[in-house]
Design a protein around this motif. Structure first.
Motif, PDB file in Angstrom:
ATOM      1  N   ALA A  62      44.668 116.067  18.910  1.00  0.00           N
ATOM      2  CA  ALA A  62      45.587 116.394  19.910  1.00  0.00           C
ATOM      3  C   ALA A  62      45.695 115.643  21.140  1.00  0.00           C
ATOM      4  O   ALA A  62      44.181 115.614  21.615  1.00  0.00           O
ATOM      5  CB  ALA A  62      45.912 117.771  20.242  1.00  0.00           C
ATOM      6  N   TYR A  63      46.400 114.803  21.685  1.00  0.00           N
ATOM      7  CA  TYR A  63      46.229 113.989  22.850  1.00  0.00           C
ATOM      8  C   TYR A  63      46.218 115.000  23.937  1.00  0.00           C
ATOM      9  O   TYR A  63      45.649 115.020  25.124  1.00  0.00           O
ATOM     10  CB  TYR A  63      47.139 113.109  23.111  1.00  0.00           C
ATOM     11  CG  TYR A  63      47.353 112.036  22.186  1.00  0.00           C
ATOM     12  CD1 TYR A  63      46.368 110.721  22.146  1.00  0.00           C
ATOM     13  CD2 TYR A  63      48.026 111.920  20.934  1.00  0.00           C
ATOM     14  CE1 TYR A  63      46.518 109.744  21.456  1.00  0.00           C
ATOM     15  CE2 TYR A  63      48.050 111.004  20.145  1.00  0.00           C
ATOM     16  CZ  TYR A  63      47.234 109.879  20.154  1.00  0.00           C
ATOM     17  OH  TYR A  63      47.258 108.727  19.360  1.00  0.00           O
ATOM     18  N   ASP A  64      47.049 116.027  23.772  1.00  0.00           N
ATOM     19  CA  ASP A  64      47.192 117.115  24.723  1.00  0.00           C
ATOM     20  C   ASP A  64      47.078 118.314  23.879  1.00  0.00           C
ATOM     21  O   ASP A  64      47.767 118.494  23.112  1.00  0.00           O
ATOM     22  CB  ASP A  64      48.663 116.881  25.345  1.00  0.00           C
ATOM     23  CG  ASP A  64      49.279 118.286  26.035  1.00  0.00           C
ATOM     24  OD1 ASP A  64      48.743 119.096  26.012  1.00  0.00           O
ATOM     25  OD2 ASP A  64      50.300 117.896  26.857  1.00  0.00           O
ATOM     26  N   SER A  88      56.877 108.393   8.606  1.00  0.00           N
ATOM     27  CA  SER A  88      58.044 108.115   9.850  1.00  0.00           C
ATOM     28  C   SER A  88      57.661 107.988  10.960  1.00  0.00           C
ATOM     29  O   SER A  88      56.237 108.309  11.120  1.00  0.00           O
ATOM     30  CB  SER A  88      59.126 109.240   9.646  1.00  0.00           C
ATOM     31  OG  SER A  88      58.350 110.352   9.915  1.00  0.00           O
ATOM     32  N   SER A  89      58.344 107.287  12.004  1.00  0.00           N
ATOM     33  CA  SER A  89      57.864 106.767  13.206  1.00  0.00           C
ATOM     34  C   SER A  89      57.165 108.259  14.034  1.00  0.00           C
ATOM     35  O   SER A  89      57.796 109.394  13.700  1.00  0.00           O
ATOM     36  CB  SER A  89      58.732 106.515  13.967  1.00  0.00           C
ATOM     37  OG  SER A  89      58.292 105.965  15.225  1.00  0.00           O
ATOM     38  N   GLY A  90      56.013 108.166  14.478  1.00  0.00           N
ATOM     39  CA  GLY A  90      55.421 109.418  15.134  1.00  0.00           C
ATOM     40  C   GLY A  90      54.903 110.218  14.387  1.00  0.00           C
ATOM     41  O   GLY A  90      54.194 111.309  14.899  1.00  0.00           O
ATOM     42  N   SER A  91      54.490 109.913  12.862  1.00  0.00           N
ATOM     43  CA  SER A  91      53.895 110.906  12.164  1.00  0.00           C
ATOM     44  C   SER A  91      52.270 110.921  12.181  1.00  0.00           C
ATOM     45  O   SER A  91      51.585 111.578  11.804  1.00  0.00           O
ATOM     46  CB  SER A  91      54.178 110.578  10.711  1.00  0.00           C
ATOM     47  OG  SER A  91      53.907 109.384  10.370  1.00  0.00           O
ATOM     48  N   LYS A  93      50.191 107.792  12.101  1.00  0.00           N
ATOM     49  CA  LYS A  93      49.641 106.558  11.446  1.00  0.00           C
ATOM     50  C   LYS A  93      48.519 105.702  12.541  1.00  0.00           C
ATOM     51  O   LYS A  93      47.321 105.734  12.388  1.00  0.00           O
ATOM     52  CB  LYS A  93      50.563 105.564  10.925  1.00  0.00           C
ATOM     53  CG  LYS A  93      51.634 106.176  10.073  1.00  0.00           C
ATOM     54  CD  LYS A  93      52.740 105.219   9.344  1.00  0.00           C
ATOM     55  CE  LYS A  93      53.302 104.680  10.615  1.00  0.00           C
ATOM     56  NZ  LYS A  93      54.367 105.756  11.010  1.00  0.00           N
ATOM     57  N   SER A  94      49.179 105.254  13.671  1.00  0.00           N
ATOM     58  CA  SER A  94      48.333 104.527  14.432  1.00  0.00           C
ATOM     59  C   SER A  94      47.260 105.561  15.157  1.00  0.00           C
ATOM     60  O   SER A  94      46.242 105.004  15.463  1.00  0.00           O
ATOM     61  CB  SER A  94      49.015 104.023  15.700  1.00  0.00           C
ATOM     62  OG  SER A  94      50.260 103.546  14.975  1.00  0.00           O
ATOM     63  N   THR A  95      47.631 106.986  15.375  1.00  0.00           N
ATOM     64  CA  THR A  95      46.462 107.835  15.874  1.00  0.00           C
ATOM     65  C   THR A  95      45.357 107.537  15.062  1.00  0.00           C
ATOM     66  O   THR A  95      44.154 107.708  15.578  1.00  0.00           O
ATOM     67  CB  THR A  95      47.148 109.165  16.088  1.00  0.00           C
ATOM     68  OG1 THR A  95      48.169 109.207  16.909  1.00  0.00           O
ATOM     69  CG2 THR A  95      46.117 109.942  16.570  1.00  0.00           C
ATOM     70  N   ILE A  96      45.533 107.679  13.597  1.00  0.00           N
ATOM     71  CA  ILE A  96      44.304 107.671  12.818  1.00  0.00           C
ATOM     72  C   ILE A  96      43.473 106.325  12.916  1.00  0.00           C
ATOM     73  O   ILE A  96      42.274 106.573  13.099  1.00  0.00           O
ATOM     74  CB  ILE A  96      44.770 107.631  11.318  1.00  0.00           C
ATOM     75  CG1 ILE A  96      45.069 109.314  11.172  1.00  0.00           C
ATOM     76  CG2 ILE A  96      43.778 107.306  10.135  1.00  0.00           C
ATOM     77  CD1 ILE A  96      45.708 109.353   9.769  1.00  0.00           C
TER      78      ILE A  96
HETATM   79  P1  ATP Z   1      55.152 104.384  14.579  1.00  0.00           P
HETATM   80  O1  ATP Z   1      55.414 104.220  13.184  1.00  0.00           O
HETATM   81  O2  ATP Z   1      56.120 104.516  15.500  1.00  0.00           O
HETATM   82  O3  ATP Z   1      54.055 103.408  15.130  1.00  0.00           O
HETATM   83  P2  ATP Z   1      52.937 106.690  14.231  1.00  0.00           P
HETATM   84  O4  ATP Z   1      53.079 107.240  12.992  1.00  0.00           O
HETATM   85  O5  ATP Z   1      51.861 105.330  14.433  1.00  0.00           O
HETATM   86  O6  ATP Z   1      54.289 105.866  14.672  1.00  0.00           O
HETATM   87  P3  ATP Z   1      51.409 107.622  16.506  1.00  0.00           P
HETATM   88  O7  ATP Z   1      51.641 106.411  17.302  1.00  0.00           O
HETATM   89  O8  ATP Z   1      50.370 107.790  15.900  1.00  0.00           O
HETATM   90  O9  ATP Z   1      52.737 107.510  15.297  1.00  0.00           O
HETATM   91  O10 ATP Z   1      51.913 108.915  17.377  1.00  0.00           O
HETATM   92  C1  ATP Z   1      52.172 110.084  16.673  1.00  0.00           C
HETATM   93  C2  ATP Z   1      52.469 111.104  17.981  1.00  0.00           C
HETATM   94  O11 ATP Z   1      51.339 111.054  18.999  1.00  0.00           O
HETATM   95  C3  ATP Z   1      53.784 110.901  18.418  1.00  0.00           C
HETATM   96  O12 ATP Z   1      54.154 111.987  18.829  1.00  0.00           O
HETATM   97  C4  ATP Z   1      53.431 110.338  19.678  1.00  0.00           C
HETATM   98  O13 ATP Z   1      54.302 110.407  20.979  1.00  0.00           O
HETATM   99  C5  ATP Z   1      51.952 110.807  20.295  1.00  0.00           C
HETATM  100  N1  ATP Z   1      51.267 110.184  20.817  1.00  0.00           N
HETATM  101  C6  ATP Z   1      50.864 108.872  20.693  1.00  0.00           C
HETATM  102  N2  ATP Z   1      49.970 108.268  21.650  1.00  0.00           N
HETATM  103  C7  ATP Z   1      49.950 109.256  22.657  1.00  0.00           C
HETATM  104  C8  ATP Z   1      49.319 109.434  23.984  1.00  0.00           C
HETATM  105  N3  ATP Z   1      48.553 108.211  24.268  1.00  0.00           N
HETATM  106  N4  ATP Z   1      49.358 110.439  24.559  1.00  0.00           N
HETATM  107  C9  ATP Z   1      50.206 111.308  24.102  1.00  0.00           C
HETATM  108  N5  ATP Z   1      50.842 111.494  23.063  1.00  0.00           N
HETATM  109  C10 ATP Z   1      50.714 110.313  22.228  1.00  0.00           C
END
Ligand code: ATP
Length: 298
Positions: A62-64, A88-91, A93-96
């Motif tokens: 969790a970021y928060d 989907s967007s926000g799922s 992926k980039s967080t991983i």
């Molecule tokens: P996309 O396909 O749109 O790039 P994603 O699957 O890569 O999306 P992430 O970027 O991993 O999604 O984001 C996952 C969740 O974490 C989202 O709800 C986003 O708002 C939240 N999030 C991402 N970065 C931060 C941050 N630095 N601080 C707080 N929340 C964040």
């Protein structure tokens, strides 16, 4: 955000390497603020990559604290295999991708490379082991040579040219007024999206990392350029462990495993054909995207 315009020549190579990784990651993931302070454990050893197996073991993040983002993700990518992350967007992926780079520490669970927990090894060695090809490569205001050699500042001319050939940008560079000495970047020759990405590929090839993190381009490249770039990325992935963050599905069909994330959880996994046959989320995403592609422009 990291300043990228300051002169870099005086910086040591290690610093440059970390910096490149951070610039690429910053670019890749749109990190505008500084991520949380992550420091090496005192006396931490370097990561020793023996094959390049990447494991996410019941990862929570969790970021928060009030808003869990990853809720128990487990994935194993055997050395040399390609994993595609879709969803989907926000799922998440980039967080991983960010966790793999240890931009943040997991809240629970672990990320391991060849059995070593990322929290137990130096960040320099971790960043040295992972090559990032962002969708929009950052170019420095310097020569083409410098921009490619940035992946490994001690590289010889022959090595830089070799990487440029492999990224299929050598001929283009030779057609420039001053060849490899041509200045590029904001204050020099502006390169197209596809050319910039090739410079990024050459840079990463020169670095020769055992693990690759690819952010599939969402930027508009024409179909032929995109296909060429995909071929180059595929070639670059041979013999390496690849994690591909896919925003569209057109490029994931060949992956050894596709993981579908929804709201921070793995909801499906398998190969392309298996997932189509299952007729679940992936199949629905595939059908939707295929329909979009075949729609004539309005
Ligand atoms: P996309 O396909 O749109 O790039 P994603 O699957 O890569 O999306 P992430 O970027 O991993 O999604 O984001 C996952 C969740 O974490 C989202 O709800 C986003 O708002 C939240 N999030 C991402 N970065 C931060 C941050 N630095 N601080 C707080 N929340 C964040």
């Amino acid at each position: 955000m990291i300043q990228i315009t300051m002169p870099l020549n005086f910086l040591g190579s290690v610093y440059r390497e970390i910096r490149q990784a951070l610039v690429d990651m910053g670019e890749m993931f749109g990190l505008l603020g500084q991520p949380a302070e992550i420091v090496d454990r005192p006396g931490a050893p370097d990561l020793k990559v023996t094959g390049g197996e990447v494991v996410l073991d019941d990862v929570h993040f969790a970021y928060d604290p009030s808003r869990p983002i990853l809720k128990g993700v487990s994935v194993r990518i055997p050395a040399g295999h390609t994993l595609a992350l879709v969803g989907s967007s926000g799922s998440g992926k980039s967080t991983i991708g960010r966790l793999l780079f240890r931009f943040y520490d997991v809240t629970a669970g672990a990320v391991r490379i060849d059995g070593q927990d990322l929290r137990e090894v130096t960040q320099d060695s971790l960043h040295g082991a992972i090559g990032v090809v962002p969708q929009d490569t950052v170019l420095f205001n310097d020569t083409v040579f410098y921009n490619i050699a940035y992946g490994r500042p001690d590289a010889s001319r022959a090595e830089v040219e070799g990487a440029a050939r492999a990224a299929r940008i050598h001929d283009f560079i030779m057609s420039l007024p001053e060849g490899y000495d041509t200045k590029v970047g904001e204050r020099g020759l502006k390169l197209s999206g596809g050319e910039k990405q090739r410079v990024g590929i050459a840079r990463t090839l020169l670095k020769n990392p055992p693990i690759l993190l690819l952010d599939e381009a969402t930027s508009a490249l024409d179909t032929q350029t995109e296909r060429d770039i995909q071929d180059s990325l595929r070639e670059m992935g041979e013999g390496r462990t690849v994690i591909m963050i896919a925003h569209r599905l057109s490029t994931v069909a060949d992956a050894d495993e596709i993981v579908v994330l929804e709201q921070g959880e793995v909801v499906e996994r398998g190969r392309h054909d298996e997932l189509l046959a299952r007729d679940g989320r992936y199949a629905a995403m595939w059908a939707r995207q295929s329909a979009e592609v075949s729609q004539p422009p309005a």
